[in-house]
Scaffold this active site. Structure first.
Site, PDB file in Angstrom:
ATOM      1  N   SER A   1       0.819  -1.219   0.000  1.00  0.00           N
ATOM      2  CA  SER A   1       0.000   0.000   0.000  1.00  0.00           C
ATOM      3  C   SER A   1       0.854   1.271   0.000  1.00  0.00           C
ATOM      4  O   SER A   1       1.601   1.511  -0.931  1.00  0.00           O
ATOM      5  CB  SER A   1      -0.945  -0.054   1.201  1.00  0.00           C
ATOM      6  OG  SER A   1      -1.872   0.986   1.125  1.00  0.00           O
TER       7      SER A   1
ATOM      8  N   ASP B   1      -2.081   6.444  -3.494  1.00  0.00           N
ATOM      9  CA  ASP B   1      -0.987   5.749  -2.811  1.00  0.00           C
ATOM     10  C   ASP B   1      -0.445   4.662  -3.753  1.00  0.00           C
ATOM     11  O   ASP B   1      -0.829   4.602  -4.928  1.00  0.00           O
ATOM     12  CB  ASP B   1      -1.453   5.185  -1.458  1.00  0.00           C
ATOM     13  CG  ASP B   1      -2.430   4.038  -1.601  1.00  0.00           C
ATOM     14  OD1 ASP B   1      -3.094   3.955  -2.658  1.00  0.00           O
ATOM     15  OD2 ASP B   1      -2.530   3.204  -0.690  1.00  0.00           O
TER      16      ASP B   1
ATOM     17  N   ASP C   1      -0.917   1.505  -4.253  1.00  0.00           N
ATOM     18  CA  ASP C   1      -1.808   0.526  -4.900  1.00  0.00           C
ATOM     19  C   ASP C   1      -3.160   1.152  -5.261  1.00  0.00           C
ATOM     20  O   ASP C   1      -4.090   0.435  -5.653  1.00  0.00           O
ATOM     21  CB  ASP C   1      -2.003  -0.708  -4.018  1.00  0.00           C
ATOM     22  CG  ASP C   1      -2.634  -0.374  -2.675  1.00  0.00           C
ATOM     23  OD1 ASP C   1      -2.387   0.728  -2.143  1.00  0.00           O
ATOM     24  OD2 ASP C   1      -3.392  -1.217  -2.156  1.00  0.00           O
TER      25      ASP C   1
HETATM   26 MG    MG Z   1      -3.320   1.390  -0.305  1.00  0.00          MG
END
Ligand code: MG
Length: 432
Positions: A91, A231, A233
């Site tokens: 992430s 971010d 992902d």
């Molecule tokens: Mg994320």
């Protein structure tokens, strides 16, 4: 054995998260399942971990379909045609970290019970390897981004004019979808950091104000209508308004909720009262902190919108996974009716203060118990996650940190936040 945190399995590559662990997660997740879909963000360790999980799944007889580098919400949307979705991502964490997040076909992350099942299987090595001729097969599917784009376009009205939008993908997985989707919506798109790069040298992948200075400047310098930041992902999305100002997470939450045409929403316990004040008549349920808990609570209450001020926005019409890409498209639909700067300026502003106090983990439970007893004298207490007290003039939250040996205090008030904060700080210090 505890492997899952509030956002799946995550940690330092080859130290906390190793190919051996990934293999075991694959073997455990493959039990009683027949088909899986797997994807990754651009992190350097992605292929290593992805292939180890796939081996484990195939060892358990699961057919594996590969999507390549796509955002988490694209993987979660694709999971609807499979028994399980596997996302290899850390992430917004720094580049040296890697992680694994598991998804249900409805796009919701594995809940606590499902996580415990995986942990149990791994700690007891209770796998179910199949005979040689039942080993899973592998397939490549190249249309998942197009499927996700189509679902989003089916759920929004196209903008009235060709908005100029600056998209900062943070060199993450959002690079493969968000700029392309917004162009299909008729926007004039300027991109920043839109080449996937697992080293994340351009900026820290967390879409916080301090990390997106270039986006704020570019929006201002080019006279753009909107800035979007993802971010690593792209399950998260944050925005910059047409004046080049970063829009806070609580404000974003209030704006999305106000346009959602719903009388029920779910937010975590650390959400600002901006949301309550901006949405009179809406039933606001507060959940534990963590997008999976927000999603879980949305299912329970039948809410049609939920989110976290960190930039996770959940729209069940797409899936129960926070979807930064749909959220970007939705925000453009919203600015059709009013400029983002006007929407932001129309929201109330309160004073907030946050800080952490060191506390040994071993003492934590005792300290929290003593603190709760004292805090209950200040107002109505809720113990969903930590201790939240409504004080009349605002609220305070006292919560053990998930990552450090600290107790975190948050106070938000209409006025006099410093006094409110010190009262609570003293209570916590006395308890320690
Ligand atoms: Mg994320």
């Amino acid at each position: 054995m505890k492997l899952f945190g509030s956002s799946g399995i995550r940690g330092l590559t080859n130290v906390d998260v190793t190919p051996e662990l990934a293999l075991n997660v694959g073997k455990a997740a493959g039990k009683k399942r027949t088909c899986a879909v797997i994807a990754r963000d651009p992190r350097v360790a992605g292929p290593m971990i992805e292939q180890a999980i796939a081996s484990g799944l195939m060892c358990s007889g699961v057919d594996v379909t590969w999507l390549g580098i796509v955002p988490t919400p694209t993987l979660a949307y694709a999971a609807r045609d499979f028994d399980i979705g596997v996302m290899v991502t850390a992430s917004h964490n720094p580049a040296q970290d890697i992680g694994i997040k598991l998804w249900n076909p409805d796009g919701m992350a594995f809940d606590s019970k499902q996580q415990e099942e995986i942990e149990q299987t791994i700690s007891s090595s209770d796998y179910a390897p199949v005979e040689w001729n039942d080993i899973g097969t592998t397939h490549i599917y190249e249309n998942s981004v197009e499927d996700h784009i189509t679902a989003i376009l089916d759920n929004i009205d196209l903008p009235k004019r060709d908005y100029k939008v600056v998209v900062d993908c943070g060199s993450g997985a959002g690079s493969v979808i968000t700029p392309w989707l917004l162009r299909r919506m008729g926007c004039r798109v300027l991109t920043l950091n839109a080449q996937p790069d697992g080293h994340f040298t351009a900026r820290n992948p967390e879409p916080k104000e301090k990390n997106v200075g270039l986006l704020m400047k570019t929006v201002k310098d080019t006279g753009a209508d909107l800035g979007i930041a993802h971010d690593g992902d792209a399950d998260r999305m944050m925005a910059v308004d047409d004046k080049g100002r970063f829009v806070g997470g609580d404000q974003m939450l209030a704006i999305f909720a106000a346009y959602e045409d719903t009388d029920k929403i779910v937010v975590p316990v650390d959400t600002s009262m901006v949301v309550d004040d901006a949405l009179p008549g809406t039933k606001i349920t507060r959940s534990r902190v963590g997008d999976v808990y927000v999603a879980e609570c949305m299912k329970k209450t039948g809410a049609s919108f939920g989110g976290e001020p960190s930039g996770s926005w959940i729209f069940p019409k797409i899936s129960f996974c926070p979807d930064g890409i749909y959220a970007a498209a939705r925000l453009i639909e919203i600015i059709n009716s009013r400029k983002l700067c006007e929407l932001v300026d129309g929201l109330p502003k309160y004073q907030t203060k946050r800080a952490g106090i060191a506390c040994e983990r071993i003492k934590m439970a005792d300290v929290m118990e003593k603190t709760a007893a004292q805090l209950s004298l200040l107002g109505d207490v809720s113990m969903i996650d930590g201790i939240r007290v409504e004080t009349g003039n605002g609220w305070v939250l006292v919560r053990p940190s998930g990552t450090e040996p600290k107790i975190r205090i948050t106070a938000e008030t209409r006025s006099g936040v410093d006094e409110q904060f010190s009262i609570v700080e003293r209570i916590v210090e006395d308890a320690i």
